[in-house]
Design an enzyme around this catalytic site. Structure first.
Site, short mmCIF file in Angstrom:
data_model
loop_
_atom_site.label_atom_id
_atom_site.label_comp_id
_atom_site.label_asym_id
_atom_site.label_seq_id
_atom_site.Cartn_x
_atom_site.Cartn_y
_atom_site.Cartn_z
N SER A 135 0.85 -1.19 0.00
CA SER A 135 0.00 0.00 0.00
C SER A 135 0.89 1.23 0.00
CB SER A 135 -0.89 0.01 1.25
OG SER A 135 -1.51 1.26 1.44
N TYR A 148 -2.08 -0.05 10.62
CA TYR A 148 -2.09 -0.51 9.22
C TYR A 148 -0.81 -0.09 8.50
CZ TYR A 148 -3.52 -0.80 4.31
OH TYR A 148 -3.58 -1.09 2.98
#
Length: 250
Positions: A135, A148
């Site tokens: 990501s 995250y």
């Protein structure tokens, strides 16, 4: 492109990015195993071209057993796509150990276990590609998503180190770093943002759309196309890289 005879193993392959990758690689001739925690979801999308296999990436014994089963059925894994992951924001002061551990177990431990087990058979072949779906949060961090972001930074560190370990071998290790992609995760996060902030759902969705530089959600097929490039001819010198797909410069 011809991937006939190549076995691709994709975690989180029943929906979203993982399913788009699986279908693209199968169309190119690969034998594709898709995994996820719900067998019924996998079977619904597998059709005649994908092999569905329920597996929990957080559980070492399960990963070991299911990768071995996939190898027995479809041959050595030569394309490994650790894609399964959680994407949920939470302020650090509201992050308890259960939330932290589950995020790390899924996103980071799951990638580590999947790659480790797939390498067992890949190392016996003369060609292999490991492509982690990370990501943009693994490169710059996202506000309100420290847990995250940390898990995706860890995944990228793993990929970079493995590229060094296998330098000069016929295996490459890369990470794709998407921005916000139009998948079921967006729907869940839209609802979560709306609950936490009191926004209506349209405004909550706009928050994520606005994080992409071109102000639109990415399509899962765009990520699949990048994977197709990395397993295609001429990709052998792309190694240890983070490929950002975010609609512009980060």
């Amino acid at each position: 492109m011809n991937l006939n005879g190549k076995h691709a193993f994709i975690t989180g392959g029943g929906t979203g990015i993982g399913l788009a990758i699986a279908r693209d690689l199968a169309a190119k001739g690969a034998r594709v195993t898709i995994t996820g925690r719900r067998q019924e979801v996998l079977e619904e999308v597998a059709g005649d071209t994908l092999t569905p296999l329920a597996m929990d990436v957080r559980e070492e014994a399960d990963v070991q057993a299911k990768v071995a089963q996939a190898v027995a059925q479809n041959g050595p894994v030569q394309i490994c796509i650790p894609n399964a992951g959680l994407a949920e924001g939470r302020g650090l002061h509201k992050t308890d150990m259960d939330f932290w551990r589950n995020m790390m177990a899924t996103n980071l431990d799951g990638a580590f276990l999947t790659i480790r087990e797939c390498l067992g058979s890949m190392r016996e072949t003369d060609w292999g590609r490991v492509i982690a779906i990370a990501s943009v949060a693994g490169l710059r961090g996202l506000p309100g998503a420290a847990c995250y972001s940390a898990s995706k930074h860890g995944m990228i560190g793993l990929i970079r180190s493995l590229s060094e370990d296998y330098m000069g071998k016929p295996f490459t290790f890369n990470a794709i770093c998407p921005g916000y992609v139009d998948t079921p995760i967006i729907t869940r996060n839209t609802e979560s943002i709306a609950r936490r902030t009191g926004m209506d759902t349209d405004k909550a969705r706009d928050v994520m759309v606005g994080m992409n530089r071109h102000k639109r959600l990415l399509e899962a097929d765009e990520i699949a196309a990048a994977v197709g490039w990395l397993v295609g001819p001429g990709s052998q010198s792309i190694n240890g890289q983070t490929i950002e797909i975010a609609g512009g410069q980060m």
